[in-house]
Every structure is written in C-alpha cells, then in structure tokens.
Write a protein that holds these residues in place. Structure first.
Motif, PDB file in Angstrom:
ATOM      1  N   GLY A 134     -13.720  12.778 -19.121  1.00  0.00           N
ATOM      2  CA  GLY A 134     -14.147  13.336 -17.855  1.00  0.00           C
ATOM      3  C   GLY A 134     -13.280  14.447 -17.297  1.00  0.00           C
ATOM      4  N   ALA A 179     -18.735  11.746 -18.983  1.00  0.00           N
ATOM      5  CA  ALA A 179     -18.919  12.524 -17.762  1.00  0.00           C
ATOM      6  C   ALA A 179     -17.961  12.051 -16.678  1.00  0.00           C
ATOM      7  N   ASN A 200     -16.458  13.065 -12.489  1.00  0.00           N
ATOM      8  CA  ASN A 200     -17.095  13.434 -11.225  1.00  0.00           C
ATOM      9  C   ASN A 200     -17.186  14.948 -11.046  1.00  0.00           C
ATOM     10  N   CYS A 244     -20.264  16.122 -14.334  1.00  0.00           N
ATOM     11  CA  CYS A 244     -21.304  15.108 -14.578  1.00  0.00           C
ATOM     12  C   CYS A 244     -22.688  15.719 -14.776  1.00  0.00           C
ATOM     13  N   TRP A 245     -22.788  17.068 -14.754  1.00  0.00           N
ATOM     14  CA  TRP A 245     -24.099  17.714 -14.889  1.00  0.00           C
ATOM     15  C   TRP A 245     -24.233  18.388 -16.252  1.00  0.00           C
ATOM     16  N   TYR A 279     -22.371  13.694 -25.398  1.00  0.00           N
ATOM     17  CA  TYR A 279     -22.100  13.689 -23.957  1.00  0.00           C
ATOM     18  C   TYR A 279     -22.662  12.398 -23.386  1.00  0.00           C
ATOM     19  N   HIS A 280     -21.790  11.610 -22.748  1.00  0.00           N
ATOM     20  CA  HIS A 280     -22.162  10.248 -22.338  1.00  0.00           C
ATOM     21  C   HIS A 280     -21.927  10.061 -20.846  1.00  0.00           C
ATOM     22  N   GLU A 281     -22.930   9.582 -20.147  1.00  0.00           N
ATOM     23  CA  GLU A 281     -22.798   9.272 -18.723  1.00  0.00           C
ATOM     24  C   GLU A 281     -22.645   7.763 -18.539  1.00  0.00           C
ATOM     25  N   GLU A 309     -14.129   4.430 -18.978  1.00  0.00           N
ATOM     26  CA  GLU A 309     -14.814   4.992 -17.811  1.00  0.00           C
ATOM     27  C   GLU A 309     -13.914   6.055 -17.211  1.00  0.00           C
ATOM     28  N   ARG A 333     -22.468  10.236  -4.379  1.00  0.00           N
ATOM     29  CA  ARG A 333     -22.717  10.460  -5.798  1.00  0.00           C
ATOM     30  C   ARG A 333     -24.176  10.226  -6.164  1.00  0.00           C
ATOM     31  N   ARG A 375     -26.243  13.351  -7.921  1.00  0.00           N
ATOM     32  CA  ARG A 375     -26.715  13.220  -9.309  1.00  0.00           C
ATOM     33  C   ARG A 375     -28.207  12.927  -9.399  1.00  0.00           C
TER      34      ARG A 375
END
Length: 251
Positions: free
Chosen positions: A43, A81, A83, A86-87, A100-102, A117, A134, A138
C-alpha cells in the motif's frame, strides 16, 4: 503462494517522497532479479494514484517501468491497495502486470501462512470516522464522478487532502495497530505472520506463536522485510545490498 525470498515494502508515497527515496527504490527493483522470489507492495506506493481512461499520474514513472520489467521477467508482484492508492485499475493490472489486490491478502508468503493488510481503518474507535469516509470515497459512483474532473485539477485536490492524511496518520507510535495485531495473533485462526503498513513504524516482534511485522515507510528510510522459510528480517537497502537490522526465526 509466493516463493521466497519475498521482499515486502510499504508507504513510499511517490509523488511527494524525496528524489533520493525514489532513486533508492529504483535501484532495489533493478537488483531484485536473481535475488528475490516475489515482491509485495503493502500500500501507498503512490501518494495519489488514480486512473482516467487515457491519463495516469506522471510521478514515479521509472518505478512503474521497473515493476513491469520484473513482471515480464517472471517475478510475481503483488500490490495491496492502501488508503492513498486504492483506485488502481487496468493500468496496474493489464499494462504493468501486477496483481493488484484490495482488502486483506491471505496466503503463503515465503513458506509462512500470512495475512497482509495495509492497516488503514483497523483501529476500532479511532478510525471509525475514517471508515465512514472511506466507504464514500471508494464507492463506484464517487469514482465515476471524480473521473469527470480535469486530471491536473483533480490531482491538486487529491494531493492537498493526502497531505492532511499523512499528517493525521496514527500518532500513537503504532500502538493502535500493535493492539490489533495482538488480538489477531491470539485468535483461533491466527496466521504465522501478520503484516501491516500505514503507521510508518518499523516493527518486528513475536506475538504468541506468530510474528507481527511492519516494514515502516520507504518514504522515511529505505527499509523492507525479507521473508524466507527460515526467518523474517527487517532490513535496510544501502543502495547496493540489504543490511539486516533485526530478524526472527520460525518458532
């Protein structure tokens, strides 16, 4: 499963990071072929990342190029991802080729059962207002609306707010995330290795039967985790080699 040695770093905040931090990261990525089995970015690699249909952030282009080179060479690259980034979308997944992992990543990391995390929003009380914000930022409708803004204007707005976010990152010396780690690693389904970022506080300690680790912020110093089947090490990149500062072996 990601094979070891796994290199794991966090919070480079490219775009506002000093040029030395970006150059150090580029040199690390160029040295990884033949040395690392996988790379994990936990992140906030960018201070702001957003993808329009035909536009992407200009900062950190050399880093993206090196990531693409690693992927093309067969090295697995996982980007969790944060903060601030995250896009992510097609540019990262399709053009650069990273995974790419959310949300939380769960799997085997260098032989350790692992949960990763970024760490934003995990403190139960302190982060409650942020979690509400958030959910708005998002939301697909918010993302679609933001794409209507001119990229130059949208980037200025985002960097101004991200400056506030950096200044408001956990001021508890990482104790809030450490408390979360204690709860997770004493749970019935505790992993062998739990990794957070976000707090910018480098940490490596044994909790219960597991290990809690945070590489700290690359923005502040070129530190990362090196994970092998035998140990987890907190190391510093000196521009040519990794210098281990602390390590914990498997219990």
């Amino acid at each position: 499963m990601l094979p070891g040695p796994v290199y794991l770093l966090s919070d480079a905040h490219l775009g506002v990071a000093p040029e030395d931090a970006e150059r150090a990261l580029v040199s690390l990525l160029r040295a990884m072929p033949g040395e690392a089995g996988a790379l994990v970015i936990n992140g906030d690699l960018y201070d702001f990342w957003f993808e329009w249909q035909h536009v992407m952030p200009r900062s950190g282009l050399r880093v993206l190029g090196e990531l693409a080179r690693l992927v093309d060479g067969g090295l697995p690259v996982v980007w969790i991802a944060g903060n601030h980034d995250c896009w992510g979308g097609d540019i990262l997944r399709r053009d650069i080729g990273v995974t790419y992992h959310e949300g939380p990543w769960r799997g085997e990391l260098g032989g350790w059962s692992t949960v990763i995390e970024h760490g934003d929003g995990l403190r139960e009380k302190e982060d409650a207002p942020y979690r509400r914000l958030r959910s708005v930022l998002r939301h697909p409708w918010a993302i679609r609306a933001y794409r209507w803004l001119h990229p130059d204007f949208a980037t200025r707005v985002a960097l101004r707010s991200s400056h506030t976010s950096r200044n408001m990152r956990p001021r508890d010396g990482g104790e809030g995330l450490r408390k979360v780690a204690h709860e997770r690693l004493h749970g019935a389904d505790a992993p062998q290795l739990l990794v957070f970022g976000h707090s910018h506080v480098p940490t490596l300690e044994r909790i219960g039967r597991g290990v809690f680790a945070n590489p700290g912020a690359w923005l502040d110093a070129p530190r990362l985790l090196r994970i092998t089947p035998d140990e987890v090490a907190l190391a510093r990149w000196d521009g040519h080699a990794l210098v281990h500062e602390q390590s914990l072996s498997r219990a």
